[in-house]
Design a protein around this motif. Sequence first.
Motif, PDB file in Angstrom:
ATOM      1  N   ASP A 216       0.829  -1.207   0.000  1.00 24.99           N
ATOM      2  CA  ASP A 216       0.000   0.000   0.000  1.00 24.99           C
ATOM      3  C   ASP A 216       0.864   1.257   0.000  1.00 24.99           C
ATOM      4  OD1 ASP A 216      -2.477   1.427   0.148  1.00 24.99           O
ATOM      5  OD2 ASP A 216      -2.124   1.742   2.281  1.00 24.99           O
ATOM      6  N   MET A 217       1.947   1.240   0.770  1.00 24.55           N
ATOM      7  CA  MET A 217       2.836   2.401   0.821  1.00 24.55           C
ATOM      8  C   MET A 217       3.476   2.652  -0.538  1.00 24.55           C
ATOM      9  SD  MET A 217       4.633   1.804   4.551  1.00 24.55           S
ATOM     10  CE  MET A 217       5.790   3.171   4.323  1.00 24.55           C
ATOM     11  N   GLY A 218       3.929   1.569  -1.180  1.00 25.31           N
ATOM     12  CA  GLY A 218       4.533   1.727  -2.504  1.00 25.31           C
ATOM     13  C   GLY A 218       3.521   2.126  -3.558  1.00 25.31           C
ATOM     14  N   HIS A 219       2.331   1.547  -3.485  1.00 23.64           N
ATOM     15  CA  HIS A 219       1.274   1.848  -4.454  1.00 23.64           C
ATOM     16  C   HIS A 219       0.824   3.301  -4.356  1.00 23.64           C
ATOM     17  CE1 HIS A 219      -2.102   1.012  -7.114  1.00 23.64           C
ATOM     18  NE2 HIS A 219      -2.922   1.546  -6.230  1.00 23.64           N
ATOM     19  N   CYS A 220       0.805   3.817  -3.125  1.00 25.62           N
ATOM     20  CA  CYS A 220       0.373   5.215  -2.911  1.00 25.62           C
ATOM     21  C   CYS A 220       1.542   6.201  -2.978  1.00 25.62           C
ATOM     22  CB  CYS A 220      -0.328   5.339  -1.561  1.00 25.62           C
ATOM     23  SG  CYS A 220      -1.846   4.372  -1.431  1.00 25.62           S
ATOM     24  N   LYS A 221       2.706   5.684  -3.368  1.00 28.22           N
ATOM     25  CA  LYS A 221       3.892   6.529  -3.526  1.00 28.22           C
ATOM     26  C   LYS A 221       4.210   7.312  -2.256  1.00 28.22           C
ATOM     27  CE  LYS A 221       3.154   6.933  -8.507  1.00 28.22           C
ATOM     28  NZ  LYS A 221       2.943   7.842  -9.659  1.00 28.22           N
ATOM     29  N   PHE A 222       4.037   6.615  -1.116  1.00 31.87           N
ATOM     30  CA  PHE A 222       4.405   7.130   0.202  1.00 31.87           C
ATOM     31  C   PHE A 222       3.717   8.452   0.543  1.00 31.87           C
ATOM     32  CE2 PHE A 222       7.824   4.426  -1.340  1.00 31.87           C
ATOM     33  CZ  PHE A 222       7.973   3.545  -0.280  1.00 31.87           C
ATOM     34  N   ARG A 223       2.465   8.583   0.115  1.00 28.51           N
ATOM     35  CA  ARG A 223       1.648   9.756   0.471  1.00 28.51           C
ATOM     36  C   ARG A 223       0.654   9.344   1.552  1.00 28.51           C
ATOM     37  NH1 ARG A 223       0.108  11.865  -5.526  1.00 28.51           N
ATOM     38  NH2 ARG A 223       0.122   9.601  -5.853  1.00 28.51           N
ATOM     39  N   TRP A 224       0.818   9.934   2.736  1.00 29.40           N
ATOM     40  CA  TRP A 224       0.070   9.542   3.925  1.00 29.40           C
ATOM     41  C   TRP A 224      -1.442   9.565   3.713  1.00 29.40           C
ATOM     42  CZ3 TRP A 224       0.891   7.427   8.626  1.00 29.40           C
ATOM     43  CH2 TRP A 224      -0.106   7.570   9.591  1.00 29.40           C
ATOM     44  N   LYS A 225      -1.960  10.588   3.084  1.00 28.23           N
ATOM     45  CA  LYS A 225      -3.404  10.745   2.937  1.00 28.23           C
ATOM     46  C   LYS A 225      -4.039   9.622   2.135  1.00 28.23           C
ATOM     47  CE  LYS A 225      -3.630  15.778   3.476  1.00 28.23           C
ATOM     48  NZ  LYS A 225      -4.069  17.058   2.859  1.00 28.23           N
ATOM     49  N   LYS A 226      -3.281   8.991   1.256  1.00 23.79           N
ATOM     50  CA  LYS A 226      -3.835   7.942   0.404  1.00 23.79           C
ATOM     51  C   LYS A 226      -3.725   6.548   1.014  1.00 23.79           C
ATOM     52  CE  LYS A 226      -3.500  10.194  -4.102  1.00 23.79           C
ATOM     53  NZ  LYS A 226      -3.160  10.000  -5.531  1.00 23.79           N
ATOM     54  N   TYR A 227      -3.018   6.437   2.137  1.00 24.27           N
ATOM     55  CA  TYR A 227      -2.885   5.127   2.767  1.00 24.27           C
ATOM     56  C   TYR A 227      -4.235   4.631   3.282  1.00 24.27           C
ATOM     57  CZ  TYR A 227       2.197   5.931   2.942  1.00 24.27           C
ATOM     58  OH  TYR A 227       3.501   6.165   2.634  1.00 24.27           O
ATOM     59  N   THR A 228      -4.393   3.316   3.313  1.00 16.71           N
ATOM     60  CA  THR A 228      -5.575   2.734   3.945  1.00 16.71           C
ATOM     61  C   THR A 228      -5.468   2.913   5.454  1.00 16.71           C
ATOM     62  OG1 THR A 228      -4.555   0.552   4.172  1.00 16.71           O
ATOM     63  CG2 THR A 228      -5.747   1.004   2.117  1.00 16.71           C
ATOM     64  N   LEU A 229      -6.585   2.769   6.124  1.00 16.34           N
ATOM     65  CA  LEU A 229      -6.587   2.907   7.582  1.00 16.34           C
ATOM     66  C   LEU A 229      -5.676   1.861   8.221  1.00 16.34           C
ATOM     67  CD1 LEU A 229      -7.697   4.185  10.148  1.00 16.34           C
ATOM     68  CD2 LEU A 229      -9.659   2.626  10.001  1.00 16.34           C
TER      69      LEU A 229
END
Length: 437
Positions: A216-229
């Motif tokens: 998830d971190m790699g998929h969201c390019k390490f953007r906190w707001k896009k991480y799953t809960l």
Amino acid sequence: MIYRFRRFIRDLTPPRLLSLGFLAVILIGSVLLAMPVSWNPGQHVHFLDALFVSCSAVCVTGLTTVPPGDTFNLFGRTVLGVLIQIGGLGVAALSVMITLIMGRKIGLKARQVLSTAMNFTGVGGLINFLKILLRFTLIYEVTGAILCFFVFVRDYPPLEAAGYALFHSVSAFNNAGFDIFGGYDSLLHYAHNVPLNLITMALVIIGGFGFFAMWDMGHCKFRWKKYTLNTKIVIVMTVLLLVLGTALLYWTTDQTLLEASFQSVIARTAGFNTHPLSNFTEAALLIFTVLMFIGANPGGTGGGIKTTTFFAVAMKAVSSTMNGDRDEVFYRKIPNVVFTQALTVFFYGLTVITIGTILILAFEGDLSLSAVLVEVTSAFATVGSTVGITPGLCPASKIVLMICMFIGRLGPLTIATVLAFKGKSEAHFTEESIMIG
């Protein structure tokens, strides 16, 4: 006969099939380790000890009744390493990987078992995720082995150092805690070796961080707001427990900051040792035990009840005492079913540890409560840390620890599902409240 066997397998629920798979690997491993071809000259391994070591390896625990480095030769160590790798990835994941390599299709039954093993919701996208997981595992284990080689080559011949490095990398990444250096000293001789400490800590943290959170971190390019809960909770709990564990262990022991940091990481749940647990104060042992019980993150190679489970239980306890009883965090509301699952895992975990501790105390009249509690919690949480009592335990106590390891590796909910026999009933009883607290 073959038809009946296939029908038997087809009718099994995924949790039961998964449990049988783990049992089969453990038994095969114990037979191999009990054979003279696996021993060093002059060594002899009883079947119960071979079974214990095999169970510990498949359950990626690290507890052992014989010193692996002194007992097993190259073949035996290879068997041990393979068992650790199978245990870390999971029997279901390995079987699916072999099926993919052979070019065969993955059936629905195999996908369901794999979903159960990896706690994956649904079956869509599971195979692609597994392929990424295997590449991810290979890259980190090879990188870890290369880095460890430059440390071990100072003390061993190059070929021998390469073997130690590869085994240590696999053991660390899979949070197994096994070592083959000889004796029961683990990494005591490398307590002040900063590079090896940092490499080991990194492998343990990455392996136990949780593959879903890493993806998830790699998929969201390490953007906190896009991480799953789930990912946000994993990150917060990982940092909090590592920092808090280091501070508390440093405060309650005479360890250096490096040793305290290492033990804080290892408690979640790798089992290596740079400072003997037998030298811990009672306060430090209790802190270490709590860290072991909480364990690593879901979807990784570590054990314990998992950080998200502890977070959910703690959050529900706090929110229920506040006005509104709102189960919200990071602008998201957690479903009630999650809290039910968390409380179930928490309860069964405590129950297994309590029963295991009582049984071993009854079998071993000369052991202290703190020593046995550490040993049982270490087994259930698949940590492998010990105060040194494992080799001297009686056969009954060893069996208790093996059962704790098996339950801890598969998870209390999976075991409960395996043992459950549901009967259909349409009757519902009148609801009535009870007093709590």
